[in-house]
Design an enzyme around this catalytic site. Structure first.
Site, PDB file in Angstrom:
ATOM      1  N   CYS A   1      36.454  12.941   7.207  1.00 26.80           N
ATOM      2  CA  CYS A   1      35.008  13.072   7.398  1.00 26.80           C
ATOM      3  C   CYS A   1      34.322  13.337   6.063  1.00 26.80           C
ATOM      4  CB  CYS A   1      34.716  14.205   8.375  1.00 26.80           C
ATOM      5  SG  CYS A   1      32.952  14.515   8.603  1.00 26.80           S
TER       6      CYS A   1
ATOM      7  N   CYS B   1       0.872  -1.182   0.000  1.00 26.58           N
ATOM      8  CA  CYS B   1       0.000   0.000   0.000  1.00 26.58           C
ATOM      9  C   CYS B   1       0.909   1.232   0.000  1.00 26.58           C
ATOM     10  CB  CYS B   1      -0.886  -0.032   1.239  1.00 26.58           C
ATOM     11  SG  CYS B   1      -2.115   1.282   1.304  1.00 26.58           S
TER      12      CYS B   1
END
Length: 305
Positions: free
Chosen positions: A139, A106
């Protein structure tokens, strides 16, 4: 990732639900493929769709590997999300005996876009031949922000690569136990930007002489690494590093790891466009922004307009 309206964000990112019978694909029966609204990953084929009279588009199958199933916290339902970007689609139900497959996805119409068979054929014939590059340079917030600005770079995704574990997530990788590196995974158009140019930007973006460290960020996940996708990239990376070594650009030896690309694990969604979304945070201001400004200044002619 594609830009979303506020309502699309509500459904796709905040796990909301559109009103029943309000979506454009409830009674849609054209032939083609339904794609994720956020990242355009294929999710369902038109032959999977059926009329469940429930108010939302219903599918009794999915494209293999396209949809993730996760039990809700209350244990009553199972959420379905896009396997590529994590966007919320809706819920899946079993045991209703509505089709032979006995399953009903759904799905919110607003979570999808539709491409007809003709559109898919035209897109396939005209599609640019993108290549991939995967780099580790500390990072990934900083490195993603830099490469996303380059002309010819189609997409940049932060994630993890090079580890022994069969899965990866931020907490596990930061522990150093998985051996993964924080990386960016790039799709680029070699007709616009060459791999050597990407290498130039990479080595301008970080210090390749510090082992398992970039500034105050320490650990194997912050190592300098190039994960090559073919022999041409391996040759180019080795040649580039040899040239930098001969030029004595740095007083210490380059320790950049060159490894064959294996598996890329996308980082959690909150890492996407982190600098663009959180540029005022102290880490972004003190660490990311100086690097970003420095590299963008040097490669101003390569920057997207």
């Amino acid at each position: 990732m594609n830009d979303l309206t506020e309502f699309e964000k509500y459904v796709i990112e905040q796990k909301g639900t559109e009103r029943p019978f309000s979506g454009e694909y409830v009674d849609h029966d054209a032939q083609g493929v339904y794609l994720c609204k956020k990242c355009h990953a294929p999710l369902y084929k038109s032959e999977h769709k059926f009329n469940a009279h429930c108010g939302w588009p219903a599918f009794d199958d999915e494209i293999k590997g396209a949809v993730e199933h996760t039990p809700d916290a209350d244990g009553h339902r199972t959420e379905i999300t896009c396997a590529q970007c994590g966007g919320h689609l809706g819920h899946v139900f079993e045991g209703e005996h509505l089709t032979d497959n006995n399953v009903r996805h759904c799905v919110n119409s607003v979570s999808m876009i539709f491409k007809s068979r003709d559109e898919l054929a035209q897109s396939s014939s005209a599609k640019t031949s993108y290549q991939k590059a995967t780099f580790g340079a500390g990072c990934f917030w900083c490195v993603e922000a830099i490469f996303a600005q380059l002309k010819g770079v189609h997409s940049v995704k932060s994630g993890y690569c090079g580890g022994d574990a069969k899965d990866a997530n931020y907490d596990a990788v930061c522990s150093g136990k998985t051996a993964h590196a924080e990386v960016i995974h790039i799709e680029f158009d070699p007709a616009v930007i060459q791999y050597d140019t990407l290498l130039s930007v990479l080595f301008e973006s970080h210090d390749p002489t510090t082992l398992n460290q970039q500034g105050n960020d320490k650990g194997p996940q912050y190592r300098s690494a190039i994960f090559v996708h073919n022999s041409e990239q391996a040759d180019a990376a080795n040649k580039f590093i040899n040239t930098l070594t001969l030029q004595q650009v740095w007083p210490r030896p380059i320790v950049t790891e060159i490894s064959a690309f294996d598996t890329f694990y996308p980082a959690e969604n909150y890492h996407d466009d982190y600098f663009a979304k959180h540029g005022q945070q102290p880490y972004c201001q003190l660490v990311v922004k100086p690097k970003f400004d420095k590299v963008m200044s040097k490669f101003a002619d390569k920057r997207k307009v």
